[in-house]
Design a protein around this motif. Structure first.
Motif, short mmCIF file in Angstrom:
data_model
loop_
_atom_site.label_atom_id
_atom_site.label_comp_id
_atom_site.label_asym_id
_atom_site.label_seq_id
_atom_site.Cartn_x
_atom_site.Cartn_y
_atom_site.Cartn_z
N ILE A 148 0.78 -1.11 0.02
CA ILE A 148 -0.06 -0.10 -0.03
C ILE A 148 0.93 1.17 -0.11
O ILE A 148 0.35 2.31 -0.51
N ILE A 149 1.96 1.17 0.55
CA ILE A 149 2.81 2.43 0.53
C ILE A 149 3.39 2.56 -0.69
O ILE A 149 3.53 3.63 -1.30
N LYS B 67 -7.51 -5.36 7.35
CA LYS B 67 -7.39 -4.73 8.77
C LYS B 67 -5.76 -4.55 8.83
O LYS B 67 -5.24 -3.63 9.61
N LYS B 68 -4.95 -5.76 8.72
CA LYS B 68 -3.50 -5.68 9.07
C LYS B 68 -2.87 -4.69 7.79
O LYS B 68 -2.04 -4.06 8.49
N VAL B 69 -3.31 -4.60 6.50
CA VAL B 69 -2.71 -3.57 5.72
C VAL B 69 -3.27 -2.02 6.38
O VAL B 69 -2.20 -1.30 6.38
N LEU B 70 -4.41 -1.92 7.02
CA LEU B 70 -4.57 -0.71 7.52
C LEU B 70 -3.56 -0.28 8.73
O LEU B 70 -3.17 0.83 8.75
N GLN B 71 -3.51 -1.13 9.50
CA GLN B 71 -2.69 -1.20 10.66
C GLN B 71 -1.14 -0.62 10.11
O GLN B 71 -0.53 0.27 10.62
N VAL C 61 -1.04 2.96 8.55
CA VAL C 61 -1.27 4.19 9.56
C VAL C 61 0.14 4.26 10.23
O VAL C 61 0.49 5.13 10.70
N THR C 62 0.59 3.04 10.80
CA THR C 62 1.92 2.83 11.52
C THR C 62 2.92 3.40 10.77
O THR C 62 3.70 4.18 11.11
N ALA C 63 3.09 3.24 9.29
CA ALA C 63 3.97 3.79 8.46
C ALA C 63 3.81 5.19 8.45
O ALA C 63 4.91 6.12 8.25
N ILE D 205 -1.51 3.19 17.28
CA ILE D 205 -2.50 2.31 17.52
C ILE D 205 -3.06 2.64 18.96
O ILE D 205 -2.51 2.24 19.82
N ILE D 206 -4.60 2.86 18.85
CA ILE D 206 -5.29 3.11 20.28
C ILE D 206 -6.20 1.87 20.63
O ILE D 206 -6.04 1.47 21.86
N GLU D 207 -6.39 1.26 19.61
CA GLU D 207 -7.49 0.16 19.78
C GLU D 207 -7.13 -0.99 18.59
O GLU D 207 -7.37 -0.43 17.48
N ASN D 208 -7.06 -2.17 18.75
CA ASN D 208 -7.17 -3.21 17.82
C ASN D 208 -7.82 -4.29 18.33
O ASN D 208 -7.28 -5.19 19.04
N THR D 209 -9.03 -4.77 17.85
CA THR D 209 -9.92 -5.58 18.12
C THR D 209 -9.95 -6.38 16.46
O THR D 209 -9.65 -6.07 15.66
#
Length: 242
Positions: A35-36, A196-200, A203-205, A210-214
């Motif tokens: 995605i980057i 969800k992993k891709v979004l994580q 945004v981390t990059a 990360i505030i919440e991850n369920t």
């Protein structure tokens, strides 16, 4: 500058992207970096639209029209007749200078370390659209600024480029809006199971925390900006808010 949505349509038109068949052993790299690479490639596609191209392996440069010249790394080539991919480090007939093989060899080293066949076998049957997956991952993994799949008649050559002139600076507000635009386009264009992993990873990059991850929610924050991703039971995006 074109809006991101318009550039997305241009990206599809230039690079013919649809969906990758996907390989399980390559998926972790793809989920982390593609995605980057996609974000960078949107900008690069806009710049080289409708321009003729030429690669000079002796100088290690690719030229688009009369406007742009960039240093390249050669990742490999795709044969239309045999529908096979050949890594550049295995293409002895092409006499590619060693300095242009650095990224391809880094891919191979990574593949050996983590036992990823796609990165270590000299050649393999592959769909042309899958060739783009190597380009997207290379942009994120090696911090290149764009890639190009150039049709040379009998096949296509995959190269990456790195040039400071291709790098753009965005404000936090612009970065935030870009995430909200680029991420939905990426998962709609490609068959992504770990959405969800891709979004994580994305945004981390971008230096979000990360505030919440369920199982169904991902919340990330940077300053006063917040990204909220809501996913269904199958891990598909239901809603993206920011």
């Amino acid at each position: 500058m074109k809006p991101v949505g318009e550039t997305f349509v241009l990206f599809k038109k230039i690079f013919g992207m649809i969906q990758f068949s996907g390989y399980k052993s390559f998926s972790s790299l793809y989920d982390r970096y593609a995605i980057i690479g996609f974000e960078k490639q949107l900008d690069f596609a806009e710049r080289v639209e409708n321009l003729d191209w030429n690669v000079d392996l002796k100088t290690g440069k690719i030229t688009f029209g009369e406007q742009y010249t960039y240093q390249v790394q050669v990742l490999g080539s795709f044969s239309f007749e045999s529908q096979t991919w050949l890594w550049s480090w295995a293409n002895q007939a092409a006499n590619i200078p060693a300095k242009l093989l650095e990224q391809a060899k880094e891919f191979r080293a990574y593949g050996k370390k983590y036992k990823i066949d796609e990165l270590t076998k000299p050649n393999r049957e592959l769909a042309l659209n899958d060739v783009h997956s190597f380009g997207l991952v290379a942009l994120g993994m090696f911090e290149s600024d764009g890639y190009y799949v150039g049709n040379f008649g009998a096949g296509a050559l995959l190269v990456t480029v790195k040039d400071r002139s291709l790098r753009k600076t965005f404000s936090l507000e612009e970065e935030h809006l870009r995430i909200l635009s680029v991420y939905p386009q990426f998962i709609s264009l490609f068959e992504i199971k770990a959405q969800k992993k891709v979004l994580q990873n994305y945004v981390t990059a971008k230096e979000y925390r990360i505030i919440e991850n369920t199982e169904t929610h991902l919340i990330a924050r940077r300053g006063e900006k917040e990204i909220v991703g809501i996913f269904d039971e199958e891990g598909r995006l239901s809603q993206l808010k920011g």
